[in-house]
Design an enzyme around this catalytic site. Structure first.
Site, mmCIF file in Angstrom:
data_model
loop_
_atom_site.group_PDB
_atom_site.id
_atom_site.type_symbol
_atom_site.label_atom_id
_atom_site.label_comp_id
_atom_site.label_asym_id
_atom_site.label_seq_id
_atom_site.Cartn_x
_atom_site.Cartn_y
_atom_site.Cartn_z
ATOM 1 N N HIS A 239 -0.727 15.875 -26.221
ATOM 2 C CA HIS A 239 -0.797 14.483 -25.785
ATOM 3 C C HIS A 239 -2.070 13.763 -26.225
ATOM 4 O O HIS A 239 -2.065 12.540 -26.338
ATOM 5 C CB HIS A 239 -0.640 14.398 -24.263
ATOM 6 C CG HIS A 239 0.770 14.589 -23.802
ATOM 7 N ND1 HIS A 239 1.467 15.757 -23.989
ATOM 8 C CD2 HIS A 239 1.636 13.747 -23.168
ATOM 9 C CE1 HIS A 239 2.676 15.643 -23.483
ATOM 10 N NE2 HIS A 239 2.811 14.423 -22.984
ATOM 11 N N GLU B 53 9.125 17.653 -25.070
ATOM 12 C CA GLU B 53 8.503 18.089 -23.804
ATOM 13 C C GLU B 53 9.098 19.429 -23.363
ATOM 14 O O GLU B 53 8.422 20.224 -22.707
ATOM 15 C CB GLU B 53 8.686 17.016 -22.714
ATOM 16 C CG GLU B 53 8.166 15.617 -23.084
ATOM 17 C CD GLU B 53 6.661 15.394 -22.838
ATOM 18 O OE1 GLU B 53 5.922 16.386 -22.777
ATOM 19 O OE2 GLU B 53 6.258 14.211 -22.736
ATOM 20 N N ASN C 298 -0.567 18.508 -20.768
ATOM 21 C CA ASN C 298 -0.983 17.505 -21.741
ATOM 22 C C ASN C 298 -1.034 18.073 -23.167
ATOM 23 O O ASN C 298 -1.540 17.412 -24.075
ATOM 24 C CB ASN C 298 -2.355 16.961 -21.345
ATOM 25 C CG ASN C 298 -2.359 15.458 -21.152
ATOM 26 O OD1 ASN C 298 -3.003 14.749 -21.922
ATOM 27 N ND2 ASN C 298 -1.643 14.961 -20.170
ATOM 28 N N ARG D 106 -3.126 21.653 -14.337
ATOM 29 C CA ARG D 106 -2.150 20.623 -14.707
ATOM 30 C C ARG D 106 -2.447 20.021 -16.084
ATOM 31 O O ARG D 106 -1.537 19.538 -16.768
ATOM 32 C CB ARG D 106 -2.096 19.516 -13.636
ATOM 33 C CG ARG D 106 -1.035 18.478 -13.957
ATOM 34 C CD ARG D 106 -0.673 17.556 -12.818
ATOM 35 N NE ARG D 106 0.398 16.681 -13.252
ATOM 36 C CZ ARG D 106 1.103 15.911 -12.473
ATOM 37 N NH1 ARG D 106 0.887 15.902 -11.176
ATOM 38 N NH2 ARG D 106 2.066 15.148 -12.966
ATOM 39 N N LYS E 141 7.261 22.945 -14.641
ATOM 40 C CA LYS E 141 6.405 21.814 -14.238
ATOM 41 C C LYS E 141 6.113 21.868 -12.740
ATOM 42 O O LYS E 141 4.977 21.647 -12.318
ATOM 43 C CB LYS E 141 7.057 20.479 -14.628
ATOM 44 C CG LYS E 141 6.163 19.317 -14.233
ATOM 45 C CD LYS E 141 6.332 18.058 -15.025
ATOM 46 C CE LYS E 141 5.249 17.046 -14.635
ATOM 47 N NZ LYS E 141 5.372 15.771 -15.322
ATOM 48 N N LYS F 196 3.094 11.482 -11.533
ATOM 49 C CA LYS F 196 2.225 10.619 -12.344
ATOM 50 C C LYS F 196 2.975 9.324 -12.594
ATOM 51 O O LYS F 196 4.085 9.341 -13.145
ATOM 52 C CB LYS F 196 1.898 11.276 -13.690
ATOM 53 C CG LYS F 196 0.676 12.164 -13.666
ATOM 54 C CD LYS F 196 0.239 12.532 -15.093
ATOM 55 C CE LYS F 196 -0.948 13.474 -15.079
ATOM 56 N NZ LYS F 196 -1.349 13.897 -16.436
ATOM 57 N N HIS G 161 -0.919 10.518 -27.723
ATOM 58 C CA HIS G 161 -1.272 9.214 -27.144
ATOM 59 C C HIS G 161 -2.045 8.364 -28.150
ATOM 60 O O HIS G 161 -1.902 7.134 -28.172
ATOM 61 C CB HIS G 161 -2.085 9.416 -25.864
ATOM 62 C CG HIS G 161 -1.250 9.809 -24.674
ATOM 63 N ND1 HIS G 161 -1.794 10.153 -23.463
ATOM 64 C CD2 HIS G 161 0.090 9.889 -24.502
ATOM 65 C CE1 HIS G 161 -0.812 10.445 -22.599
ATOM 66 N NE2 HIS G 161 0.329 10.303 -23.222
ATOM 67 N N HIS H 96 7.436 8.342 -27.341
ATOM 68 C CA HIS H 96 6.463 9.250 -26.724
ATOM 69 C C HIS H 96 6.721 10.699 -27.165
ATOM 70 O O HIS H 96 5.804 11.412 -27.578
ATOM 71 C CB HIS H 96 6.526 9.124 -25.200
ATOM 72 C CG HIS H 96 5.652 10.104 -24.491
ATOM 73 N ND1 HIS H 96 4.281 10.014 -24.483
ATOM 74 C CD2 HIS H 96 5.945 11.223 -23.778
ATOM 75 C CE1 HIS H 96 3.772 11.024 -23.792
ATOM 76 N NE2 HIS H 96 4.757 11.777 -23.353
ATOM 77 N N GLU I 130 -4.406 17.044 -11.195
ATOM 78 C CA GLU I 130 -4.981 17.421 -12.487
ATOM 79 C C GLU I 130 -6.477 17.714 -12.432
ATOM 80 O O GLU I 130 -7.258 17.203 -13.250
ATOM 81 C CB GLU I 130 -4.672 16.339 -13.542
ATOM 82 C CG GLU I 130 -4.758 16.891 -14.960
ATOM 83 C CD GLU I 130 -4.354 15.890 -16.025
ATOM 84 O OE1 GLU I 130 -3.224 15.375 -15.947
ATOM 85 O OE2 GLU I 130 -5.158 15.641 -16.929
ATOM 86 N N ARG J 100 0.812 -1.240 0.000
ATOM 87 C CA ARG J 100 0.000 0.000 0.000
ATOM 88 C C ARG J 100 0.839 1.282 0.000
ATOM 89 O O ARG J 100 0.352 2.349 0.372
ATOM 90 C CB ARG J 100 -0.991 0.013 1.167
ATOM 91 C CG ARG J 100 -1.930 -1.182 1.125
ATOM 92 C CD ARG J 100 -3.221 -0.934 1.860
ATOM 93 N NE ARG J 100 -4.049 -2.117 1.810
ATOM 94 C CZ ARG J 100 -4.002 -3.096 2.716
ATOM 95 N NH1 ARG J 100 -3.191 -3.003 3.747
ATOM 96 N NH2 ARG J 100 -4.761 -4.142 2.579
#
Ligand SMILES: NC(=O)c1ccc[n+]([C@@H]2O[C@H](COP(=O)([O-])OP(=O)(O)OC[C@H]3O[C@@H](n4cnc5c(N)ncnc54)[C@H](O)[C@@H]3O)[C@@H](O)[C@H]2O)c1
Ligand SMILES: O=C(O)C(=O)C[C@@H](O)[C@H](O)[C@H](O)COP(=O)(O)O
Ligand SMILES: [Zn+2]
Length: 374
Positions: A249, A186, A246, A242, A228, A144, A253, A266, A238, A122
């Site tokens: 993206h 990026e 993206n 935030r 960032k 993330k 993606h 990526h 997000e 956990r």
């Protein structure tokens, strides 16, 4: 060494950027509370850097029990099956809740290690040692973590912050040029989404950055991480601002998922995604044609693709974009450019401009590919 601080209350941490940081046991040890350390890396990075980290830690604190998990290299392995290998190693070694995981590698290793740490018993501590430009400017910061699913990029994951980020800029000397270019996508993203000064600086410095100029790369990493960290500090999970990180993206993606993870890097997919986002922004009357051309020129100077793969279709794009995590109630939400240096999250209700943007880019890409095959 230059240090930044990501302010997240009790989850705050430092980001150190500079040369020869992998051997800095003095920086690592305050964040290793138990005696159990698992270094997660891959088959490419292990022969280059694993020994440096391992030896530094072992010499500084001989009682540490240091284990390794060496994963196969590639985006194709960023999945649940390979994530399990990390948990297998932790359990085989008898590691408990005081274990610390160290991610030594690029974004794939960082995302997987972070997710493994978030779930193991956990939640255990983890540290990011990013070794690619992309991971030093982006993925190691912000918490993330996760893996891909065949139907969608990063679909399984958790927000789980590292305790420390050490970006050793010397590791970039062994990075292949294609990976440096991917990381630059990026970097350019930060300029486009919120920092016109940085964008203008990049327009001037890009040739030297692409040649691997250490001083300029370090500056680009610091400026990127600062941007960032400021955004993540305002919106860790997000809920709002935030989402601007993206930019490019939603398209990117879709390319990664539809092409099969790893075919396009990526950063390449995000580079092309930002060109498409800029194109759509221009069609909506937000940015001028001149600014669209300026954006594409910058991406091309970074050796990034600005056209999608010719094998894709408009339907394939729309199918993959429909599962994007930003969408709400079936409505497509994507990040566009209100102007250069200012991005905005938009709910796209009418899709005509999006169709036209995709159809036109695909037509150009297919024509180019046909011309090359003649
Ligand atoms: N968590 C986030 O916020 C975030 C942000 C951006 C990207 N990502 C994720 O990051 C991943 C991409 O990361 P990446 O671009 O670092 O790719 P990567 O992790 O696949 O690394 C790229 C390649 O470079 C090799 N490599 C790494 N360091 C090296 C070095 N110093 N010298 C030589 N080779 C080296 C790797 O083995 C790999 O082959 C994607 O999965 C993407 O989704 C996550
Ligand atoms: O940190 C963020 O937030 C980002 O969006 C950074 C992106 O560069 C990164 O690729 C991230 O993994 C994308 O996240 P996702 O939630 O769209 O999968
Ligand atoms: Zn990204």
């Amino acid at each position: 060494m230059l240090s930044l601080h990501l302010d997240l209350g009790e989850r705050s941490y430092s980001i150190h950027i500079g040369a020869e940081l992998l051997q800095r046991a003095d920086l690592l040890l305050p964040h290793i509370h138990g005696q159990q350390v698992l270094i997660v890396t891959n088959t490419t990075i292990a022969p280059l850097y694993l020994n440096t980290v391992r030896t530094a830690l072992q010499q500084a604190k001989p009682e540490l029990k240091i284990e390794e998990c060496i994963l196969p290299d590639g985006e194709a392995y960023k999945d649940l099956r390979h994530l399990e290998l990390i948990w297998d190693r932790l359990l085989e070694a008898g590691f408990n809740r005081r274990a610390t995981l160290i991610a030594l590698g690029g974004g794939v290793i960082g995302d997987m290690t972070g997710f493994a740490a978030a779930c193991y018993q956990r939640g255990v501590n983890f540290i990011q040692l990013p070794t690619t430009l992309l991971s030093q400017v982006d993925s190691s910061v912000g918490g993330k973590t996760g893996v891909n699913h065949p139907l969608g990029k990063n679909m399984l994951g958790a927000f789980w912050q590292p305790k420390l980020v050490l970006a050793d800029t010397l590791t970039l000397q062994t990075l292949p040029p294609r990976e440096l270019a991917a990381g630059m996508a990026e970097v350019i993203k930060y300029g486009l989404l919120g920092d016109l000064d940085f964008l203008e600086w990049l327009e001037v410095q890009l040739p030297k950055l692409m040649q691997g100029d250490q001083r300029l790369l370090a500056e680009a990493i610091v400026r990127s991480c600062r941007c960032k960290a400021q955004i993540v500090a305002q919106d860790e999970r997000e809920g709002g601002v935030r989402a601007l990180l993206n930019l490019g993206h939603t398209f990117g993606h879709a390319i990664e998922t539809e092409m099969g993870y790893g075919e396009w890097l990526h950063g390449e997919a995000v580079g092309c995604g930002m060109a498409l986002a800029a194109d759509l922004s221009q069609r909506l009357g937000w940015i001028s044609s001149a600014d669209l051309e300026r954006t594409k020129a910058l991406l091309q100077a970074a050796q990034l693709p600005i056209l999608p793969p010719p094998s894709m279709t408009v339907d394939a794009f729309l199918r993959a974009m429909a599962v994007d995590k930003k969408n709400i109630d079936g409505e497509l939400r994507l990040v566009l450019l209100r102007r250069l240096g200012q991005a905005e999250l938009v709910t796209l209700t009418a899709h005509d401009h999006l169709h036209a943007c995709l159809a036109s880019a695909l037509e150009k890409s297919q024509a180019l590919s046909k011309a090359h095959s003649l």
